[in-house]
Design a protein around this motif. Structure first.
Motif, mmCIF file in Angstrom:
data_model
loop_
_atom_site.group_PDB
_atom_site.id
_atom_site.type_symbol
_atom_site.label_atom_id
_atom_site.label_comp_id
_atom_site.label_asym_id
_atom_site.label_seq_id
_atom_site.Cartn_x
_atom_site.Cartn_y
_atom_site.Cartn_z
ATOM 1 N N TRP A 28 -15.802 15.120 -0.083
ATOM 2 C CA TRP A 28 -14.342 15.130 -0.143
ATOM 3 C C TRP A 28 -13.809 16.015 0.981
ATOM 4 C CZ3 TRP A 28 -11.459 11.955 -2.914
ATOM 5 C CH2 TRP A 28 -12.073 11.293 -3.973
ATOM 6 N N ARG A 29 -13.475 15.378 2.055
ATOM 7 C CA ARG A 29 -12.937 16.084 3.200
ATOM 8 C C ARG A 29 -11.425 16.207 3.066
ATOM 9 N NH1 ARG A 29 -16.504 12.735 7.661
ATOM 10 N NH2 ARG A 29 -18.553 13.525 6.984
ATOM 11 N N PRO A 30 -10.814 17.135 3.784
ATOM 12 C CA PRO A 30 -9.354 17.338 3.642
ATOM 13 C C PRO A 30 -8.531 16.094 3.919
ATOM 14 C CG PRO A 30 -10.357 19.188 4.788
ATOM 15 C CD PRO A 30 -11.439 18.157 4.623
ATOM 16 N N HIS A 31 -8.937 15.305 4.934
ATOM 17 C CA HIS A 31 -8.138 14.119 5.234
ATOM 18 C C HIS A 31 -8.264 13.069 4.142
ATOM 19 C CE1 HIS A 31 -12.068 12.722 6.742
ATOM 20 N NE2 HIS A 31 -11.592 11.501 6.586
ATOM 21 N N ARG A 32 -9.452 13.012 3.479
ATOM 22 C CA ARG A 32 -9.596 12.077 2.359
ATOM 23 C C ARG A 32 -8.694 12.490 1.191
ATOM 24 N NH1 ARG A 32 -13.824 8.501 2.136
ATOM 25 N NH2 ARG A 32 -15.341 8.583 3.830
ATOM 26 N N ILE A 33 -8.642 13.784 0.920
ATOM 27 C CA ILE A 33 -7.790 14.256 -0.165
ATOM 28 C C ILE A 33 -6.325 13.954 0.144
ATOM 29 C CG2 ILE A 33 -7.040 16.316 -1.419
ATOM 30 C CD1 ILE A 33 -9.782 17.497 -0.970
ATOM 31 N N GLY A 34 -5.937 14.123 1.408
ATOM 32 C CA GLY A 34 -4.564 13.824 1.786
ATOM 33 C C GLY A 34 -4.231 12.355 1.629
ATOM 34 N N LEU A 35 -5.169 11.454 1.994
ATOM 35 C CA LEU A 35 -4.930 10.021 1.855
ATOM 36 C C LEU A 35 -4.793 9.626 0.385
ATOM 37 C CD1 LEU A 35 -7.343 8.524 4.549
ATOM 38 C CD2 LEU A 35 -4.846 8.626 4.629
ATOM 39 N N HIS A 36 -5.671 10.167 -0.463
ATOM 40 C CA HIS A 36 -5.587 9.843 -1.883
ATOM 41 C C HIS A 36 -4.303 10.397 -2.501
ATOM 42 C CE1 HIS A 36 -9.829 8.841 -1.322
ATOM 43 N NE2 HIS A 36 -9.776 8.220 -2.499
ATOM 44 N N ALA A 37 -3.882 11.574 -2.082
ATOM 45 C CA ALA A 37 -2.641 12.139 -2.601
ATOM 46 C C ALA A 37 -1.435 11.315 -2.164
ATOM 47 C CB ALA A 37 -2.494 13.589 -2.136
ATOM 48 N N ALA A 38 -1.451 10.854 -0.912
ATOM 49 C CA ALA A 38 -0.350 10.020 -0.433
ATOM 50 C C ALA A 38 -0.312 8.687 -1.167
ATOM 51 C CB ALA A 38 -0.489 9.797 1.077
ATOM 52 N N ALA A 39 -1.488 8.084 -1.413
ATOM 53 C CA ALA A 39 -1.527 6.819 -2.155
ATOM 54 C C ALA A 39 -1.023 7.001 -3.583
ATOM 55 C CB ALA A 39 -2.952 6.262 -2.156
ATOM 56 N N LEU A 40 -1.413 8.127 -4.220
ATOM 57 C CA LEU A 40 -0.950 8.391 -5.585
ATOM 58 C C LEU A 40 0.560 8.620 -5.620
ATOM 59 C CD1 LEU A 40 -1.616 8.878 -8.554
ATOM 60 C CD2 LEU A 40 -2.077 11.274 -7.990
ATOM 61 N N ALA A 41 1.079 9.347 -4.627
ATOM 62 C CA ALA A 41 2.523 9.581 -4.578
ATOM 63 C C ALA A 41 3.291 8.275 -4.366
ATOM 64 C CB ALA A 41 2.844 10.575 -3.458
ATOM 65 N N LEU A 42 2.766 7.401 -3.510
ATOM 66 C CA LEU A 42 3.409 6.107 -3.286
ATOM 67 C C LEU A 42 3.382 5.254 -4.548
ATOM 68 C CD1 LEU A 42 4.705 4.092 -1.326
ATOM 69 C CD2 LEU A 42 2.417 3.359 -0.667
ATOM 70 N N LEU A 43 2.257 5.269 -5.267
ATOM 71 C CA LEU A 43 2.152 4.513 -6.517
ATOM 72 C C LEU A 43 3.160 5.010 -7.547
ATOM 73 C CD1 LEU A 43 0.650 2.407 -8.248
ATOM 74 C CD2 LEU A 43 -0.956 4.215 -8.881
ATOM 75 N N LEU A 44 3.285 6.321 -7.675
ATOM 76 C CA LEU A 44 4.247 6.879 -8.632
ATOM 77 C C LEU A 44 5.679 6.536 -8.239
ATOM 78 C CD1 LEU A 44 2.677 10.407 -9.293
ATOM 79 C CD2 LEU A 44 2.600 8.385 -10.771
#
Length: 295
Positions: A28-44
């Motif tokens: 889990w690299r920082p950029h992966r965490i950022g991508l998953h957080a952005a995808a979750l925020a977009l979904l919400l």
């Protein structure tokens, strides 16, 4: 001892680790965490309006606009909605959308096949003329449709509304299905011809099953466009063929807006499209991604 000899003499786990294509553990690299957080925020953000509408539909009628987060869910808005005239409008939407989608596929799929497989001089012009039916704004066609329907007696009828939606959905079917038919090798149809099939037998037995993902994706789009239409249904219907989107406006009255019934009606209007999409989701994903890769 050379490097090749050392690699050959090394134990199997060491040799596997020396291969360039070895499987590495997921980190889990920082950029992966950022991508998953952005995808979750977009979904919400996308789901928030729908979740808000559903919770409004489940609130008591006298507490729809309260700020309280916790409340006791109730179905009184749905019960009150179903006891009025909304069920007939809901059924009209189902009939109109189903009829227009089926008619568009029956007429548009063979047309798309002909424009894909048969070579004639005006082929590109015909395809462009079909696409041009989607370019005119609906308001430009309202008066001609209104006068023509009043003359032939199709005003305020389910069949008349389905015919209008069919005329607009055929262009979608033709242009979508042309892409899917072009991706199917012609050699498969030629093999069916050699086995004794005619042109339309090969089309029905070979080409259509292979184009099933495209048919599913096209049917979903046609159904959604017909189901969500408000403008033509508002202008060309009065009482008998009123659809669900138009019926929702009946809850906007001078005395006040019935937000509970509006939210309940909006929730019910979403359900058929959601159910239809879930039923064909496997073919829908395959159809939407078809043509993304070349052989």
């Amino acid at each position: 001892m050379t490097d090749a000899t050392r690699a050959a003499a090394a134990p199997i786990p060491a040799r596997i680790g020396a291969w360039p294509g070895r499987v590495r553990p997921l980190r889990w690299r920082p950029h992966r965490i950022g991508l998953h957080a952005a995808a979750l925020a977009l979904l919400l953000a996308v789901l928030f309006p729908f979740a808000w509408m559903v919770q409004m539909a489940l609130r008591p009628a006298d507490a729809v606009l309260d700020d309280a987060v916790l409340f006791l869910p109730t179905l009184e808005n749905f019960v009150a909605l179903w006891q009025g005239h909304f069920p007939k409008s809901f059924l009209n939407s189902v009939l109109v959308s189903s009829l227009s989608t089926a008619a568009s596929l029956v007429l548009g799929v063979p047309a798309a096949y002909v424009l894909t497989r048969w070579r004639f001089r005006a082929r590109r012009r015909v395809a462009l003329w079909i696409l041009a039916t989607r370019m005119a704004p609906p308001i430009a066609l309202t008066i001609p449709f209104f006068l023509a329907y009043r003359w032939v007696g199709l005003q305020d009828s389910v069949v008349g509304l389905a015919l209008i939606y069919m005329t607009f959905n055929i262009s979608i079917v033709v242009w979508f299905m042309q892409t899917f038919f072009a991706a199917i090798p012609r050699s498969l149809e030629e093999a069916a011809w050699i086995d004794g099939c005619g042109v339309w037998q090969a089309f029905r037995r070979v080409t259509l099953p292979l184009a099933a993902p495209g048919l599913a994706a096209t049917a979903v789009f046609c159904f959604i466009f017909s189901w969500n239409d408000f403008f033509f249904a508002l202008i060309l219907t009065r009482t008998n063929a009123v659809t669900a989107p138009v019926a929702i406006t009946n809850f906007l009255q001078y005395e006040g807006w019935e937000w509970g019934k509006i939210a309940a009606a909006g929730t019910l209007v979403m359900l058929p499209v959601l159910a239809f999409t879930l039923l064909v989701r496997k073919y829908l994903v395959r159809g939407l991604t078809a043509g993304g890769l070349k052989d």
